[in-house]
Scaffold this motif. Structure first.
Motif, PDB file in Angstrom:
ATOM      1  N   ALA B  36       0.601  -1.215  -0.158  1.00  0.00           N
ATOM      2  CA  ALA B  36       0.269  -0.080   0.034  1.00  0.00           C
ATOM      3  C   ALA B  36       0.775   1.093   0.051  1.00  0.00           C
ATOM      4  O   ALA B  36       0.624   2.278  -0.618  1.00  0.00           O
ATOM      5  N   VAL B  37       1.858   1.291   0.715  1.00  0.00           N
ATOM      6  CA  VAL B  37       3.050   2.332   0.933  1.00  0.00           C
ATOM      7  C   VAL B  37       3.282   2.611  -0.623  1.00  0.00           C
ATOM      8  O   VAL B  37       3.548   3.762  -1.157  1.00  0.00           O
ATOM      9  N   THR B  38       3.893   1.539  -1.332  1.00  0.00           N
ATOM     10  CA  THR B  38       4.463   1.548  -2.492  1.00  0.00           C
ATOM     11  C   THR B  38       3.378   2.236  -3.618  1.00  0.00           C
ATOM     12  O   THR B  38       3.732   3.284  -4.241  1.00  0.00           O
ATOM     13  N   LEU B  39       2.214   1.587  -3.418  1.00  0.00           N
ATOM     14  CA  LEU B  39       1.212   2.186  -4.146  1.00  0.00           C
ATOM     15  C   LEU B  39       0.720   3.651  -4.093  1.00  0.00           C
ATOM     16  O   LEU B  39       0.440   4.515  -4.920  1.00  0.00           O
ATOM     17  N   LEU B  40       0.801   4.105  -3.037  1.00  0.00           N
ATOM     18  CA  LEU B  40       0.516   5.493  -2.741  1.00  0.00           C
ATOM     19  C   LEU B  40       1.757   6.464  -2.975  1.00  0.00           C
ATOM     20  O   LEU B  40       1.239   7.491  -3.648  1.00  0.00           O
ATOM     21  N   ALA B  41       2.778   5.940  -2.842  1.00  0.00           N
ATOM     22  CA  ALA B  41       3.984   6.832  -3.202  1.00  0.00           C
ATOM     23  C   ALA B  41       4.592   6.754  -4.744  1.00  0.00           C
ATOM     24  O   ALA B  41       4.641   7.724  -5.439  1.00  0.00           O
ATOM     25  N   ALA B  42       4.309   5.518  -5.428  1.00  0.00           N
ATOM     26  CA  ALA B  42       5.087   5.187  -6.597  1.00  0.00           C
ATOM     27  C   ALA B  42       4.535   6.248  -7.786  1.00  0.00           C
ATOM     28  O   ALA B  42       5.405   6.661  -8.585  1.00  0.00           O
ATOM     29  N   PRO B  43       3.208   6.370  -8.034  1.00  0.00           N
ATOM     30  CA  PRO B  43       2.704   7.166  -8.981  1.00  0.00           C
ATOM     31  C   PRO B  43       3.475   8.513  -9.219  1.00  0.00           C
ATOM     32  O   PRO B  43       3.458   9.013 -10.157  1.00  0.00           O
ATOM     33  N   THR B  44       3.255   9.269  -8.026  1.00  0.00           N
ATOM     34  CA  THR B  44       3.890  10.415  -7.990  1.00  0.00           C
ATOM     35  C   THR B  44       5.543  10.350  -8.431  1.00  0.00           C
ATOM     36  O   THR B  44       6.068  11.465  -8.996  1.00  0.00           O
ATOM     37  N   GLY B 263       6.787  18.980  -6.314  1.00  0.00           N
ATOM     38  CA  GLY B 263       8.010  19.548  -5.532  1.00  0.00           C
ATOM     39  C   GLY B 263       7.414  20.518  -4.553  1.00  0.00           C
ATOM     40  O   GLY B 263       7.798  20.640  -3.241  1.00  0.00           O
ATOM     41  N   ALA B 264       6.823  21.633  -4.834  1.00  0.00           N
ATOM     42  CA  ALA B 264       6.182  22.618  -4.142  1.00  0.00           C
ATOM     43  C   ALA B 264       5.428  22.239  -2.893  1.00  0.00           C
ATOM     44  O   ALA B 264       5.541  22.464  -1.835  1.00  0.00           O
ATOM     45  N   THR B 265       4.494  21.122  -3.282  1.00  0.00           N
ATOM     46  CA  THR B 265       3.651  20.619  -2.135  1.00  0.00           C
ATOM     47  C   THR B 265       4.416  19.830  -0.902  1.00  0.00           C
ATOM     48  O   THR B 265       4.304  20.189   0.035  1.00  0.00           O
ATOM     49  N   ALA B 266       5.402  19.091  -1.488  1.00  0.00           N
ATOM     50  CA  ALA B 266       6.417  18.448  -0.610  1.00  0.00           C
ATOM     51  C   ALA B 266       7.220  19.351   0.225  1.00  0.00           C
ATOM     52  O   ALA B 266       7.001  19.231   1.463  1.00  0.00           O
ATOM     53  N   VAL B 267       7.765  20.287  -0.317  1.00  0.00           N
ATOM     54  CA  VAL B 267       8.531  21.472   0.209  1.00  0.00           C
ATOM     55  C   VAL B 267       7.709  22.163   1.357  1.00  0.00           C
ATOM     56  O   VAL B 267       8.020  22.249   2.839  1.00  0.00           O
ATOM     57  N   LEU B 268       6.321  22.748   0.791  1.00  0.00           N
ATOM     58  CA  LEU B 268       5.722  23.145   1.775  1.00  0.00           C
ATOM     59  C   LEU B 268       4.900  22.536   2.910  1.00  0.00           C
ATOM     60  O   LEU B 268       5.116  22.816   4.144  1.00  0.00           O
ATOM     61  N   ALA B 269       4.674  21.171   2.496  1.00  0.00           N
ATOM     62  CA  ALA B 269       4.140  20.275   3.640  1.00  0.00           C
ATOM     63  C   ALA B 269       5.482  19.835   4.778  1.00  0.00           C
ATOM     64  O   ALA B 269       4.785  20.060   5.812  1.00  0.00           O
ATOM     65  N   LEU B 270       6.701  19.726   4.396  1.00  0.00           N
ATOM     66  CA  LEU B 270       7.534  19.465   5.175  1.00  0.00           C
ATOM     67  C   LEU B 270       7.990  20.736   6.039  1.00  0.00           C
ATOM     68  O   LEU B 270       8.078  20.579   7.356  1.00  0.00           O
TER      69      LEU B 270
ATOM     70  N   GLN C  98       6.384   5.727  12.303  1.00  0.00           N
ATOM     71  CA  GLN C  98       5.268   6.371  12.180  1.00  0.00           C
ATOM     72  C   GLN C  98       5.110   7.869  11.582  1.00  0.00           C
ATOM     73  O   GLN C  98       4.261   8.080  10.923  1.00  0.00           O
ATOM     74  N   ARG C  99       5.934   8.595  12.179  1.00  0.00           N
ATOM     75  CA  ARG C  99       5.999   9.859  11.556  1.00  0.00           C
ATOM     76  C   ARG C  99       6.348  10.102  10.118  1.00  0.00           C
ATOM     77  O   ARG C  99       5.430  10.744   9.251  1.00  0.00           O
ATOM     78  N   VAL C 100       7.011   9.399   9.403  1.00  0.00           N
ATOM     79  CA  VAL C 100       7.462   9.103   8.122  1.00  0.00           C
ATOM     80  C   VAL C 100       6.235   8.542   7.333  1.00  0.00           C
ATOM     81  O   VAL C 100       5.663   8.896   6.409  1.00  0.00           O
ATOM     82  N   LEU C 101       5.662   7.551   8.097  1.00  0.00           N
ATOM     83  CA  LEU C 101       4.558   6.810   7.306  1.00  0.00           C
ATOM     84  C   LEU C 101       3.172   7.952   7.025  1.00  0.00           C
ATOM     85  O   LEU C 101       2.698   8.077   6.143  1.00  0.00           O
ATOM     86  N   VAL C 106      -0.122  11.530   4.118  1.00  0.00           N
ATOM     87  CA  VAL C 106      -0.838  12.953   4.071  1.00  0.00           C
ATOM     88  C   VAL C 106      -0.182  13.737   2.847  1.00  0.00           C
ATOM     89  O   VAL C 106      -0.971  14.336   1.945  1.00  0.00           O
ATOM     90  N   LEU C 107       1.097  13.274   2.282  1.00  0.00           N
ATOM     91  CA  LEU C 107       1.308  14.243   1.124  1.00  0.00           C
ATOM     92  C   LEU C 107       0.586  14.060  -0.186  1.00  0.00           C
ATOM     93  O   LEU C 107       0.202  14.882  -0.684  1.00  0.00           O
ATOM     94  N   PRO C 108       0.234  12.776  -0.556  1.00  0.00           N
ATOM     95  CA  PRO C 108      -0.694  12.625  -1.542  1.00  0.00           C
ATOM     96  C   PRO C 108      -1.923  13.525  -1.470  1.00  0.00           C
ATOM     97  O   PRO C 108      -2.469  13.911  -2.296  1.00  0.00           O
TER      98      PRO C 108
END
Ligand SMILES: Nc1ncnc2c1ncn2[C@@H]1O[C@H](COP(=O)(O)OP(=O)(O)O)[C@@H](O)[C@H]1O
Ligand SMILES: [Mg+2]
Lengths: 352, 283, 284
Positions: B36-44, B263-270, C98-101, C106-108
């Motif tokens: 599930a984690v892979t599926l969540l992240a891979a497309p992006t 990129g912008a979303t990731a930076v802002l979110a972090l 957990q934080r990373v997960l 949340v990012l997507p």
């Protein structure tokens, strides 16, 4: 400045939390509201602080009826049970808060903060945040913060409840020292009777929203006004019996035996009564003929003294304490003994 | 230390069945969750890689890498840049208005147990559940009935309705967690209500407001359903522009736009995670 | 009467501006939408139920509604299948992980749905990773048509809306008293039994909350439906858009919108009622 409560009553919706309480606290006095959890102590304190509007009755601070005043104009300082330190402010900012809220300048506030932190011996931790402090330190900061605004009345809600035993004693001494030093009228809430007995000038024992007795610690302990006070303060034996007049006083038949009393108060009429005898008012007499016949069930050494649990002839239990030394032969479980009153013991008698 | 007397020679072992049971359990959840984690992240990640292609197609893996599509975006796509600017403007204004409205509502409702307050709260949250397309059409009908021309204002109004719930939710959650005795304490120390609000409530609730505002901003920036009906012919917001590009031509610039947005979303979110603990406020 | 915070009398006034906004810009327009749907012709001359009759009288229209709800349902089920293990894995993970997960989840959610839909076009396209992988393995000769199929829409939507499922489930799982699962273990239940008998039932409220969010989002996911579904697979949102913006048939568009709205609200209400039951069950 003194505090007077005049027939104060408070209801939360349908529940009666404070029931017709009247109380006069002298200027500079430290009084303790003592009672079991849920008896309305916090409610009463919040009413005095102005955080809660009472359903009926009046509160007076100094010579002013303060019911119409919001909390910020009452001059009552309150320390909450959980300290309620502002988590986003340093110790110094916490202590300065009240002064800043009253419009004091930065410099004036800083001076007062320094003085207050020195007073509670926390001057080295001014830059810390509350989460970086121990329970006792948080407590000191909470005190300093409240005292910084020079309250006319200091209200303390279970101030030592969250501290462990050793720290508690230190803080009790500390609070008492500050209270004397500043000569501030103080109302403290606790459910811990030994804390109340050791700190209070006077104690108001509360039960179900009412004040059962308001007196000095000595009177509360030695001459409880009600069976509730007797049972709540100190360890005690509540013994049901029949009172009858006898030669040179009274005789109470109980537990399959009898006790002789010189006087019987507050109840002097004959009939069913409740006698309140503290464990230390009995002495054990293995051979004597006086007192109540009993069998030792359990022996619990309690530091400097020993607690005996006895069962009387009718099966009811009795607690008796005796000093560690002195007794040549210490009774053990199963031994037959006699429990007699210590000469001169004042034993309250209540109508049953 | 001396060994305790009477110790048995060996230790008891877990039975085989129990070991298999435990192992299969963790293996199953490890594999499924990991997938599930892979599926969540891979497309992006795949889009991100594709955006650096040197080719004219979206072939994956790309035959070669370059930043040509980013350059094309920057140098010869004024309409996309204009759409992005408009989207930023709408999202900023709508979020600012929604913050004012929703924070007020959160303060009013958070501590209320009464039925009217609960109902009002779910009403305010309803845009998260409603098909926003219906609301967009409804607003379009309203504005045309009233004779109001579509403009930036009508667009912003639609976006306020969709952003308010996010801010309401996070602010309510922070405010509920705020210990009420802190406020009482401030009052007892002599603070007037406004001073206590400014010095105690606001600083302690601010992270919740900020997190909500950020999420709201991103939701507005990404919204198609409402903008579809409420933007006038001249003003096209970025997600609709992007949608048009993808639908009509599969232009590789779409990948570059995606790359920028990711990129912008990731930076802002972090950054928001660092400052206000974003993820705590999302749950 | 508490004097510490704002008094109730003052408190509700703070909700007034937002309430006013909602009355004017949410309820009034939705009411108007209902009104417009009750006109018989696009020129809004006579009132009647002609639009509704038209909708329900034509199997083509009804099929679009059914397809839309079916899409939302399938998406929800797939999101549970993928999202629940992830949520559970989160509860097993050590704190740092957990934080990373949580960020990965949340990012997507914060990333544009258009972008994430586009990602699926890149993946499923004729030159995409799936086709190139299958060709490299020699399983197929010519690229398969993966895009523009109903299955592709379900898969893409489930992936795109998955965080909406995972977050409430995580909240529910984290709220389960660890003593309960430990009690189950001490009573002799294995990990699987404990999961099925204790953990899963107690997480039902979160699961239902997630289902609601995913269902509502999937039913109205205009972008994904149009881009992945293509022109041949019509769902309610596109239909509404076409009727309003391209055909200018406002009454019919309004009717479609009302029907979609009512369908989604009906599902939400039913699930909410179920949810209240299950919550009562959870808290004893
Ligand atoms: N906010 C409240 N609403 C309703 N009832 C309350 C509230 N606060 C306290 N009570 C009730 O009033 C009684 C007295 O409470 P309190 O003054 O807190 O007691 P104490 O401090 O002596 O433990 C209790 O029965 C309690 O349950
Ligand atoms: Mg209390």
């Amino acid at each position: 400045m003194g505090v007077t409560l005049d027939r104060v009553t408070h209801r939360y919706g349908g529940t009666l939390a404070v029931d017709d309480v009247s109380l006069v606290v002298q200027p500079g006095e430290l009084i303790v509201l003592l009672g079991p959890s849920g008896c309305g102590k916090t409610t009463l304190l919040r009413i005095i602080a102005g955080l809660l509007g009472q359903s009926a009755g009046r509160a007076v601070i100094g010579d002013q009826v303060v019911d119409a005043l919001p909390p910020n104009e009452r001059g009552a300082g309150i320390v909450f049970q959980n300290y309620a330190l502002f988590p986003h402010m340093t110790v110094a900012a916490n202590v300065a808060y009240g002064l800043r809220a009253r419009g004091a300048g930065r410099a004036a506030a800083a001076d007062a903060v320094e003085r207050m932190l020195r007073l509670v011996r926390m001057e080295t931790l001014a830059k810390r945040y509350p989460r970086e402090l121990s329970g006792g330190q948080q407590q000191r900061v909470a005190l300093a913060r409240t005292l910084a605004v020079s309250p006319k009345v200091l209200l303390l809600d279970e101030p030592f409840g969250a501290l462990d035993k050793n720290l508690r004693l230190d803080m009790q001494i500390e609070v008492k020292r500050l209270q004397r030093e500043l000569d501030v009228t103080t109302i403290m809430v606790t459910h811990d009777q030994s804390e109340a007995l050791s700190m209070a000038d006077r104690i108001a024992v509360m039960n179900r929203g009412r004040i059962e007795q308001f007196a000095t610690p000595e009177d509360i302990y030695d001459a409880p006004a009600t069976p509730f006070v007797a049972a709540f303060v100190g360890t005690t034996n509540l013994l049901r019996g029949r009172l009858a007049a006898a030669r040179e006083g009274f005789r109470v038949e109980l537990g399959g035996g009898a006790l002789w009393l010189r006087e019987a108060s507050p109840c002097a009429g004959e009939g069913e009564v409740m006698v309140v005898v503290r464990p230390e008012q009995f002495r054990l007499d293995p051979e004597g003929a006086e007192g109540l016949a009993a069998t030792v069930r359990m022996v619990l050494p309690h530091g400097p003294f020993i607690v005996y649990e006895l069962s009387l002839a009718d099966g009811s239990t009795l607690k008796v304490t005796a000093g560690r030394g002195g007794v040549a032969h210490r009774p053990g479980p199963g031994d037959a003994v006699r429990a007699a009153l210590v000469p001169g013991a004042r034993v309250p008698v209540f109508p049953a | 230390m001396a060994e305790a007397p009477g110790m048995p020679a060996g230790a008891a072992r877990e039975s085989r069945g129990s070991r298999v049971e435990r192992w299969s359990f963790y293996a199953a959840f490890g594999v499924l969750g990991g997938a599930a984690v892979t599926l969540l992240a891979a497309p992006t990640v795949i889009v991100l890689i594709t955006s650096f292609t040197s080719a004219y197609t979206l072939k994956f893996p790309p035959p070669g890498y370059s930043v040509r599509w980013y350059r094309a975006l920057w140098e010869s796509s004024p309409e996309i840049v204009a759409a992005a600017v408009l989207s930023l403007k709408v999202a900023a204004v709508a979020t600012a208005i929604a913050v004012v409205l929703a924070v007020g509502a959160a303060l009013a409702l958070a501590r209320q147990r009464a039925a009217w307050a609960r109902i009002l709260d779910s009403v305010f949250m309803s845009p998260l559940m409603l098909p926003l397309l219906a609301l967009g059409l409804a607003l379009l009908v309203l504005f045309s009935r009233l004779g109001v021309e579509l403009s930036l204002t009508t667009l912003v109004i639609g976006h306020v309705a969709l952003t308010a719930p996010y801010i309401l939710r996070t602010t309510t959650a922070s405010y509920v967690q705020l210990d009420p005795t802190l406020l009482e304490c401030a009052r007892a120390l002599g603070a007037r209500p406004w001073f206590a609000f400014r010095t105690v409530t606001l600083p302690l609730v601010a992270p919740g407001i900020a997190a909500g505002a950020f999420i709201a901003f991103m939701a507005s920036f990404d919204n198609v359903a409402i903008s579809l009906f409420l933007s006038d012919a001249r003003s096209e917001v970025l997600p609709i522009r992007l949608w048009n590009i993808i639908e009509s031509s599969l232009d590789v610039r779409a990948a570059a736009v995606s790359g920028v947005l990711i990129g912008a979303t990731a930076v802002l979110a972090l950054v928001m995670e660092r400052i206000v603990g974003l993820s705590r406020h999302v749950r | 009467m508490t004097r510490g915070g704002p008094r109730p009398a003052e408190a509700w006034q703070l909700a007034l501006p937002l309430a006013l906004f909602f009355v004017v810009f949410v309820f009034a327009p939705l009411g108007l939408l209902g009104l417009v749907s009750a006109y018989n012709e696009p020129e809004l001359r006579t009132m009647g139920l002609a639009q509704y009759a038209k909708f329900f009288g034509d199997a083509f229209n009804v099929n679009i509604l059914v397809q839309t709800l079916a899409l939302a349902l399938k998406t929800t089920l797939l999101a549970i299948a993928i999202g629940y293990p992830l949520a559970y894995l989160y509860t097993l993970a050590p704190r740092r992980l957990q934080r990373v997960l949580l960020l990965v989840i949340v990012l997507p959610l914060l990333t544009s749905a258009v972008v994430r839909t586009f990602a699926w076009i890149v993946i499923l396209g004729r030159l995409g990773i799936v086709n190139s992988a299958l060709q490299t393995l020699g399983w197929i000769d010519a690229p398969l048509t993966l895009l523009y199929t109903p299955t592709a829409v379900v898969v893409a939507l489930a992936q795109i809306e998955m965080p909406l499922m995972v977050l409430p489930v995580i909240t529910a799982l984290m709220n389960i008293d660890p003593n309960l699962t430990q009690a189950s273990a001490v009573l002799g239940a294995g990990r699987w039994r404990t999961f099925w008998a204790v953990t899963l039932p107690l997480s039902v409220p979160g699961l239902l909350a997630g289902c609601l969010l995913v269902f509502a989002a999937a039913a109205s996911a205009f972008v994904t439906q149009t881009l992945i579904g293509g022109g041949r697979h019509m769902f309610m949102p596109v239909y509404i858009y076409q009727q309003a913006i391209q055909v200018y048939n406002y009454p019919f568009a309004a009717t479609l919108a009302v029907i979609l709205l009512v369908s989604v609200l009906a599902v939400v209400t039913v699930v909410n009622v179920l949810g209240r039951r299950s919550r009562g069950f959870v808290h004893g």
